[in-house]
Motif scaffolding. Structure first.
Motif, PDB file in Angstrom:
ATOM      1  N   THR A 180      30.236 -58.160  27.454  1.00 52.95           N
ATOM      2  CA  THR A 180      31.184 -58.102  26.327  1.00 52.95           C
ATOM      3  C   THR A 180      30.705 -59.005  25.207  1.00 52.95           C
ATOM      4  N   LYS A 181      30.834 -58.505  23.981  1.00 54.76           N
ATOM      5  CA  LYS A 181      30.545 -59.327  22.820  1.00 54.76           C
ATOM      6  C   LYS A 181      31.856 -59.458  22.058  1.00 54.76           C
ATOM      7  N   SER A 182      32.458 -60.624  22.161  1.00 54.15           N
ATOM      8  CA  SER A 182      33.779 -60.824  21.551  1.00 54.15           C
ATOM      9  C   SER A 182      33.676 -60.795  20.040  1.00 54.15           C
ATOM     10  N   SER A 183      34.810 -60.558  19.400  1.00 58.12           N
ATOM     11  CA  SER A 183      34.840 -60.582  17.935  1.00 58.12           C
ATOM     12  C   SER A 183      35.556 -61.849  17.485  1.00 58.12           C
TER      13      SER A 183
ATOM     14  N   GLU B 234      40.141 -54.712  17.556  1.00 54.10           N
ATOM     15  CA  GLU B 234      39.803 -53.413  18.151  1.00 54.10           C
ATOM     16  C   GLU B 234      38.528 -53.523  18.979  1.00 54.10           C
ATOM     17  N   ILE B 235      38.377 -52.541  19.873  1.00 56.51           N
ATOM     18  CA  ILE B 235      37.241 -52.558  20.806  1.00 56.51           C
ATOM     19  C   ILE B 235      36.412 -51.285  20.613  1.00 56.51           C
ATOM     20  N   VAL B 236      35.092 -51.446  20.614  1.00 60.24           N
ATOM     21  CA  VAL B 236      34.193 -50.281  20.660  1.00 60.24           C
ATOM     22  C   VAL B 236      33.394 -50.380  21.956  1.00 60.24           C
ATOM     23  N   ILE B 237      33.426 -49.296  22.736  1.00 57.15           N
ATOM     24  CA  ILE B 237      32.755 -49.278  24.043  1.00 57.15           C
ATOM     25  C   ILE B 237      31.529 -48.370  23.984  1.00 57.15           C
TER      26      ILE B 237
ATOM     27  N   VAL C  19      19.762 -55.590  20.762  1.00 57.23           N
ATOM     28  CA  VAL C  19      19.665 -55.759  19.294  1.00 57.23           C
ATOM     29  C   VAL C  19      20.988 -56.170  18.652  1.00 57.23           C
ATOM     30  N   LEU C  20      22.089 -55.970  19.373  1.00 58.92           N
ATOM     31  CA  LEU C  20      23.376 -56.347  18.776  1.00 58.92           C
ATOM     32  C   LEU C  20      23.830 -57.750  19.178  1.00 58.92           C
ATOM     33  N   GLU C  21      23.093 -58.382  20.085  1.00 56.11           N
ATOM     34  CA  GLU C  21      23.581 -59.649  20.635  1.00 56.11           C
ATOM     35  C   GLU C  21      23.780 -60.736  19.584  1.00 56.11           C
ATOM     36  N   ASN C  22      22.874 -60.825  18.604  1.00 55.36           N
ATOM     37  CA  ASN C  22      23.027 -61.915  17.624  1.00 55.36           C
ATOM     38  C   ASN C  22      23.561 -61.443  16.277  1.00 55.36           C
ATOM     39  N   VAL C  23      24.274 -60.336  16.303  1.00 57.73           N
ATOM     40  CA  VAL C  23      24.871 -59.818  15.079  1.00 57.73           C
ATOM     41  C   VAL C  23      26.354 -60.145  15.079  1.00 57.73           C
ATOM     42  N   SER C  24      26.842 -60.625  13.981  1.00 64.89           N
ATOM     43  CA  SER C  24      28.265 -60.927  13.882  1.00 64.89           C
ATOM     44  C   SER C  24      29.055 -59.626  13.808  1.00 64.89           C
ATOM     45  N   ASN C  25      30.128 -59.538  14.597  1.00 68.02           N
ATOM     46  CA  ASN C  25      30.865 -58.275  14.640  1.00 68.02           C
ATOM     47  C   ASN C  25      32.357 -58.482  14.441  1.00 68.02           C
ATOM     48  N   ASP C  26      32.983 -57.523  13.727  1.00 67.80           N
ATOM     49  CA  ASP C  26      34.421 -57.603  13.459  1.00 67.80           C
ATOM     50  C   ASP C  26      35.239 -57.058  14.614  1.00 67.80           C
ATOM     51  N   LYS C  27      34.638 -56.164  15.397  1.00 65.95           N
ATOM     52  CA  LYS C  27      35.367 -55.595  16.537  1.00 65.95           C
ATOM     53  C   LYS C  27      34.661 -56.010  17.815  1.00 65.95           C
ATOM     54  N   GLU C  28      35.426 -56.061  18.887  1.00 65.60           N
ATOM     55  CA  GLU C  28      34.826 -56.423  20.176  1.00 65.60           C
ATOM     56  C   GLU C  28      33.935 -55.279  20.669  1.00 65.60           C
ATOM     57  N   LEU C  29      32.744 -55.628  21.139  1.00 67.46           N
ATOM     58  CA  LEU C  29      31.838 -54.613  21.680  1.00 67.46           C
ATOM     59  C   LEU C  29      31.753 -54.780  23.186  1.00 67.46           C
TER      60      LEU C  29
ATOM     61  N   GLN D 103      44.977 -49.050  23.809  1.00 66.34           N
ATOM     62  CA  GLN D 103      45.369 -48.915  22.388  1.00 66.34           C
ATOM     63  C   GLN D 103      44.365 -49.589  21.468  1.00 66.34           C
ATOM     64  N   ARG D 104      43.841 -50.727  21.920  1.00 70.27           N
ATOM     65  CA  ARG D 104      42.884 -51.468  21.079  1.00 70.27           C
ATOM     66  C   ARG D 104      41.530 -50.774  21.001  1.00 70.27           C
ATOM     67  N   THR D 105      41.258 -49.835  21.929  1.00 69.22           N
ATOM     68  CA  THR D 105      39.931 -49.228  21.966  1.00 69.22           C
ATOM     69  C   THR D 105      39.806 -48.111  20.940  1.00 69.22           C
ATOM     70  N   GLU D 106      38.947 -48.365  19.991  1.00 70.44           N
ATOM     71  CA  GLU D 106      38.784 -47.495  18.843  1.00 70.44           C
ATOM     72  C   GLU D 106      37.883 -46.303  19.195  1.00 70.44           C
TER      73      GLU D 106
END
Ligand code: BES
Ligand code: ZN
Length: 430
Positions: free
Chosen positions: A244-247, A253-256, A286-296, A324-327
């Motif tokens: 999990t990569k928290s926001s 919201e969550i993107v899976i 590649v997404l590990e060190n990217v700042s994210n607005d939604k939880e991945l 519900q949070r999962t976009e």
């Protein structure tokens, strides 16, 4: 947990652009737009790394519940940890059926021999009773027939085998013989899953079924014995692997993004689905060190081949709030075959949703429908979910020929770019 700085993506792009070092890039650094960030992340995808992970994972079949599935789970965990994730395992049990050593049908007073076949999940037992023909074994067939303490003899139709067995058991039969029709073999079939109410069940070929019915027609009463020995249920364990990569805010919201990592027996499963697993690992990297607005959430499912067991377990354990949070949910299954058709996106019903709409803004992609992979439990729970797969599938699907030499690096890279880009767009949308 230490929160990543907002400037990380900028620094990240800077380092990539500086290493590219063209004047045009230098210009872009001064006012980085989100497009630059996206393309820098996508440029960072490493097709060689994906390919070598497919190779590593497809050294051997990864059948659910076996040591090799567990080895694959450990490999995935270790990779994710080297990228910087803390990794969770979600274990779950499932029934593993052991086929009987002995399956027999004998008829009292006749030495005619039969070679009945078991179904997967036929229960052991030794039952004797008068044989009674019950047509197709529908509930209505038992209205005027008394099978209590007797053995039902039925001919297959279009109802499930498990229904035939439970109908016979419900009517009081002690066993059931299912006669097959000309165009079908009587082996390799299943009752779906174990049921405590099952009674000993065997299948007869068309010819043997006919001679049994002749015997019943020519004699007033025929008594038979079904013997099934050694059938058993063992509990086996599989697991989902989760990074999990928290926001910034909990409750976002969550993107899976998901893929199954198990394979069928005797197939190394390079396409199905070491390919999806390796692409998912690379997307996580590649997404590990990217700042994210939604939880991945990166989900690696076990036991997909046994009936989507891992993804069903995951969705079952999600709270209403989490659902519900999962976009969006993006699933990858069979995403590297050199011999399959074009990259295709699937929903359960063939209708577009947030995931297909997003992917379509990035590249032209046909839309089709299927529920044969791990996006299905998510979509059935009300989440916008879709499957990415090269389709029509390769003809060596589920065979020993599903090996690394039939995997295309370019195709792995195509899907990695499209899914990464889609995830970035979906997690930027408000
Ligand atoms: N990878 C396949 C599903 C698939 C087939 C995806 C064709 C895309 C195109 C998957 O691993 C599989 O074999 N699924 C089972 C069904 C599942 C519910 C056990 C299947 O299709 O038989
Ligand atoms: Zn698959």
């Amino acid at each position: 947990m230490v929160r990543k700085s907002l400037y990380l993506p900028v620094l990240f792009v800077l380092s990539i652009l500086i290493s590219a070092c063209s004047p045009q890039h230098v210009q872009e650094i001064i006012s980085p737009s989100s497009n630059n960030i996206e393309s820098a992340i996508i440029d960072n995808l490493d097709a060689d790394k994906i390919y070598s992970n497919v190779k590593e994972l497809s050294k051997e079949p990864r059948v659910a519940g076996t040591v090799s599935e567990k080895n694959a789970a450990n490999f995935i965990t270790e990779e994710l940890e080297t990228y910087g994730y803390s990794v969770e395992s979600q274990p779950f049990d499932f029934d593993h059926y052991i086929f009987p050593k002995l399956v027999e049908l004998t008829i009292e007073g006749f030495d005619k021999s039969f070679s009945p076949a078991p179904f997967q999940y036929s229960v052991s037992g030794n039952v004797t009773g008068e044989l009674i023909y019950v047509n197709n074994g529908l509930t209505s067939d038992y209205e005027n027939i008394d099978v209590r303490g007797k053995i039902a003899v039925a001919t297959i139709s279009d109802i499930y085998f498990e229904e035939m067995v439970l109908n016979a058991a419900g009517a009081g039969a002690v066993g059931i013989i299912i006669n097959f029709k000309d165009d079908l073999q009587n082996t390799g079939w299943s009752l779906g899953k174990h049921h405590d109410d099952y009674i000993p069940t065997i299948a007869l070929s068309t010819n043997e079924g006919k001679s049994l019915l002749n015997l019943m027609r020519d004699n007033e009463s025929v008594t038979g014995t079904i013997t099934i020995e050694g059938a058993d249920i063992e509990k086996h364990e599989s697991q989902n692997i989760i990074a999990t990569k928290s926001s910034k805010n909990s409750g976002d919201e969550i993107v899976i993004v998901g893929a199954h990592y198990d394979s069928v027996e005797s197939s190394p499963g390079a396409s199905d689905n070491a390919s999806g697993t390796a692409v998912l690992l690379e997307i996580a990297r590649v997404l590990e060190n990217v700042s994210n607005d939604k939880e991945l959430r990166f989900l690696f499912f076990g036991a997909e081949e046994l009936g989507l067991l891992g993804s069903k377990k995951y969705v079952d354990e999600m709270s209403k709030k989490e659902i519900q949070r999962t976009e969006a949910m993006l699933n990858m299954d069979m995403v590297g075959s050199a011999d399959a058709g074009p990259l295709t996106i699937f929903t359960v019903d063939g209708f577009s949703n947030k995931v297909t709409d997003t992917a379509k803004t990035i590249q032209k992609i046909p839309l089709d429908f299927t529920d044969r992979s791990d996006h299905a439990p998510f979509q059935k729970a009300g989440i916008d979910a879709a499957l990415f797969s090269y389709f029509p599938s390769e003809e060596w699907y589920h065979s020993p020929k599903d090996t690394i030499d039939r995997i295309s690096k370019e195709r792995l890279n195509e899907v990695a770019s499209l899914v990464t880009n889609s995830v970035l767009k979906l997690s930027a949308q408000k």
